[in-house]
Design a protein around this motif. Structure first.
Motif, PDB file in Angstrom:
ATOM      1  N   ILE A   1      85.136  14.271 -13.056  1.00 40.52           N
ATOM      2  CA  ILE A   1      86.367  13.805 -12.402  1.00 40.52           C
ATOM      3  C   ILE A   1      86.891  12.537 -13.073  1.00 40.52           C
ATOM      4  N   LEU A   2      86.004  11.591 -13.383  1.00 36.74           N
ATOM      5  CA  LEU A   2      86.440  10.357 -14.044  1.00 36.74           C
ATOM      6  C   LEU A   2      87.036  10.663 -15.411  1.00 36.74           C
ATOM      7  N   THR A   3      86.410  11.582 -16.141  1.00 35.87           N
ATOM      8  CA  THR A   3      86.946  11.968 -17.452  1.00 35.87           C
ATOM      9  C   THR A   3      88.334  12.576 -17.310  1.00 35.87           C
ATOM     10  N   LEU A   4      88.527  13.426 -16.291  1.00 37.13           N
ATOM     11  CA  LEU A   4      89.844  14.034 -16.058  1.00 37.13           C
ATOM     12  C   LEU A   4      90.883  12.981 -15.669  1.00 37.13           C
ATOM     13  N   ILE A   5      90.469  11.995 -14.885  1.00 35.32           N
ATOM     14  CA  ILE A   5      91.387  10.926 -14.500  1.00 35.32           C
ATOM     15  C   ILE A   5      91.841  10.141 -15.724  1.00 35.32           C
ATOM     16  N   LEU A   6      90.895   9.790 -16.580  1.00 35.65           N
ATOM     17  CA  LEU A   6      91.226   9.024 -17.785  1.00 35.65           C
ATOM     18  C   LEU A   6      92.095   9.829 -18.747  1.00 35.65           C
ATOM     19  N   MET A   7      92.050  11.165 -18.627  1.00 34.71           N
ATOM     20  CA  MET A   7      92.885  12.040 -19.460  1.00 34.71           C
ATOM     21  C   MET A   7      94.187  12.410 -18.757  1.00 34.71           C
ATOM     22  N   ASN A   8      94.406  11.832 -17.557  1.00 34.23           N
ATOM     23  CA  ASN A   8      95.611  12.120 -16.756  1.00 34.23           C
ATOM     24  C   ASN A   8      95.707  13.596 -16.379  1.00 34.23           C
ATOM     25  N   GLN A   9      94.567  14.223 -16.173  1.00 39.10           N
ATOM     26  CA  GLN A   9      94.540  15.636 -15.769  1.00 39.10           C
ATOM     27  C   GLN A   9      94.144  15.728 -14.295  1.00 39.10           C
ATOM     28  N   PHE A  10      95.002  15.218 -13.423  1.00 41.69           N
ATOM     29  CA  PHE A  10      94.672  15.173 -12.000  1.00 41.69           C
ATOM     30  C   PHE A  10      94.635  16.564 -11.372  1.00 41.69           C
ATOM     31  N   THR A  11      95.449  17.474 -11.879  1.00 41.86           N
ATOM     32  CA  THR A  11      95.485  18.823 -11.307  1.00 41.86           C
ATOM     33  C   THR A  11      94.137  19.516 -11.469  1.00 41.86           C
ATOM     34  N   ALA A  12      93.474  19.292 -12.591  1.00 46.70           N
ATOM     35  CA  ALA A  12      92.197  19.956 -12.857  1.00 46.70           C
ATOM     36  C   ALA A  12      91.095  19.488 -11.918  1.00 46.70           C
ATOM     37  N   ILE A  13      91.284  18.323 -11.294  1.00 46.97           N
ATOM     38  CA  ILE A  13      90.266  17.819 -10.368  1.00 46.97           C
ATOM     39  C   ILE A  13      90.093  18.776  -9.197  1.00 46.97           C
ATOM     40  N   GLY A  14      91.178  19.433  -8.799  1.00 47.62           N
ATOM     41  CA  GLY A  14      91.123  20.380  -7.693  1.00 47.62           C
ATOM     42  C   GLY A  14      90.150  21.518  -7.958  1.00 47.62           C
ATOM     43  N   PHE A  15      90.057  21.955  -9.215  1.00 44.71           N
ATOM     44  CA  PHE A  15      89.131  23.035  -9.553  1.00 44.71           C
ATOM     45  C   PHE A  15      87.682  22.581  -9.412  1.00 44.71           C
ATOM     46  N   VAL A  16      87.426  21.315  -9.733  1.00 43.50           N
ATOM     47  CA  VAL A  16      86.061  20.786  -9.604  1.00 43.50           C
ATOM     48  C   VAL A  16      85.662  20.737  -8.133  1.00 43.50           C
ATOM     49  N   ILE A  17      86.569  20.251  -7.296  1.00 42.74           N
ATOM     50  CA  ILE A  17      86.277  20.169  -5.862  1.00 42.74           C
ATOM     51  C   ILE A  17      86.163  21.561  -5.255  1.00 42.74           C
ATOM     52  N   ALA A  18      87.004  22.494  -5.711  1.00 38.85           N
ATOM     53  CA  ALA A  18      86.977  23.861  -5.165  1.00 38.85           C
ATOM     54  C   ALA A  18      85.668  24.567  -5.470  1.00 38.85           C
ATOM     55  N   ALA A  19      84.987  24.149  -6.532  1.00 42.94           N
ATOM     56  CA  ALA A  19      83.718  24.788  -6.890  1.00 42.94           C
ATOM     57  C   ALA A  19      82.682  24.630  -5.796  1.00 42.94           C
TER      58      ALA A  19
END
Length: 249
Positions: A194-212
């Motif tokens: 999640i932190l890596t996605l935040i630093l890459m400005n990929q906030f939408t992809a965080i939803g897939f991590v949580i959905a897992a």
């Protein structure tokens, strides 16, 4: 992409091929054999294959020169030494930690050989190290360190009241402890992603991590609430730290 970076990638590619695709199950068993002679011969063959691979790829990408033979021998010899030591340590059998250290040491050797070939060691001095230490670098490093072990400890404190109530039955204590250790590791990996996605400005992809985590199922409903509380706490912390780190970039 510059030529020197291409050489580094080619060296790593040769390492991956030699370590994971050219080794057979039989050679792996022989490398860890109790008989020292058999283990030495197996590790020598493996080290020689890495030396040959390195010499071949360096010769193709650069040119076949005698100077490359020395660097290839360094790669092959270091591979033999590292793998042989690992094979003699009984604690390393099936150990993820030993596997990670083994691969890290091989990577360090490859990068060192590459840096020697292109004279990068001459660029390493106190002045360049000082220039590399910036607020952005320190902020990102601190963010990753905080979301790992310190955050796990904080979450344990948050979940402690529910953990005590949930573990009243001592007969299930051991299994719950194993579940908590696995959950802690999952949480660390989750926060890292999640932190890596935040630093890459990929906030939408965080939803897939949580959905897992929605695929998790427990017989006790209390475990659902326990995991949900831990997930939300973990997510809140990593979002806060990630946004602070992002503001520094």
């Amino acid at each position: 992409m510059t030529d020197d970076v291409v050489i580094l990638v080619v060296l790593i590619l040769a390492h991956v091929i030699g370590d994971f695709y050219l080794q057979t199950g039989r050679s792996i068993r022989h490398k860890s054999a109790k008989e020292a002679k058999l283990a030495i011969l197996a590790n020598l063959r493996h080290g020689a294959s890495h030396a040959l691979l390195a010499f071949t790829v360096l010769g193709i990408t650069l040119s076949f020169e005698l100077a490359l033979l020395g660097t290839s021998l360094v790669i092959g010899t270091s591979h033999f030494v590292i793998d042989f030591i690992k094979s003699r340590l009984s604690a390393c059998k099936g150990s993820l930690f030993c596997f990670a250290v083994d691969q890290l040491l091989h990577l360090v050797i490859l990068v060192s050989v590459w840096a020697y070939l292109f004279d990068y060691f001459a660029l390493i001095n106190l002045a360049t190290l000082r220039e590399a230490i910036t607020l952005e670098v320190l902020g990102i490093a601190l963010a990753y360190l905080v979301i790992l072990k310190p955050t796990s400890i904080l979450i344990q404190f948050v979940l402690k009241p529910w953990r005590i109530a949930d573990s009243a039955d001592s007969s299930e204590q051991d299994s719950d402890d194993h579940l908590d250790k696995a959950g802690s590791l999952i949480g660390i990996l989750e926060r890292f992603i999640i932190l890596t996605l935040i630093l890459m400005n990929q906030f939408t992809a965080i939803g897939f991590v949580i959905a897992a985590k929605s695929i998790l199922r427990f017989k006790e409903e209390s475990r659902h609430e326990y995991v949900l509380l831990g997930t939300i706490t973990s997510l809140a912390i990593v979002l806060m730290i990630g946004l602070i780190a992002l503001s520094l970039l």
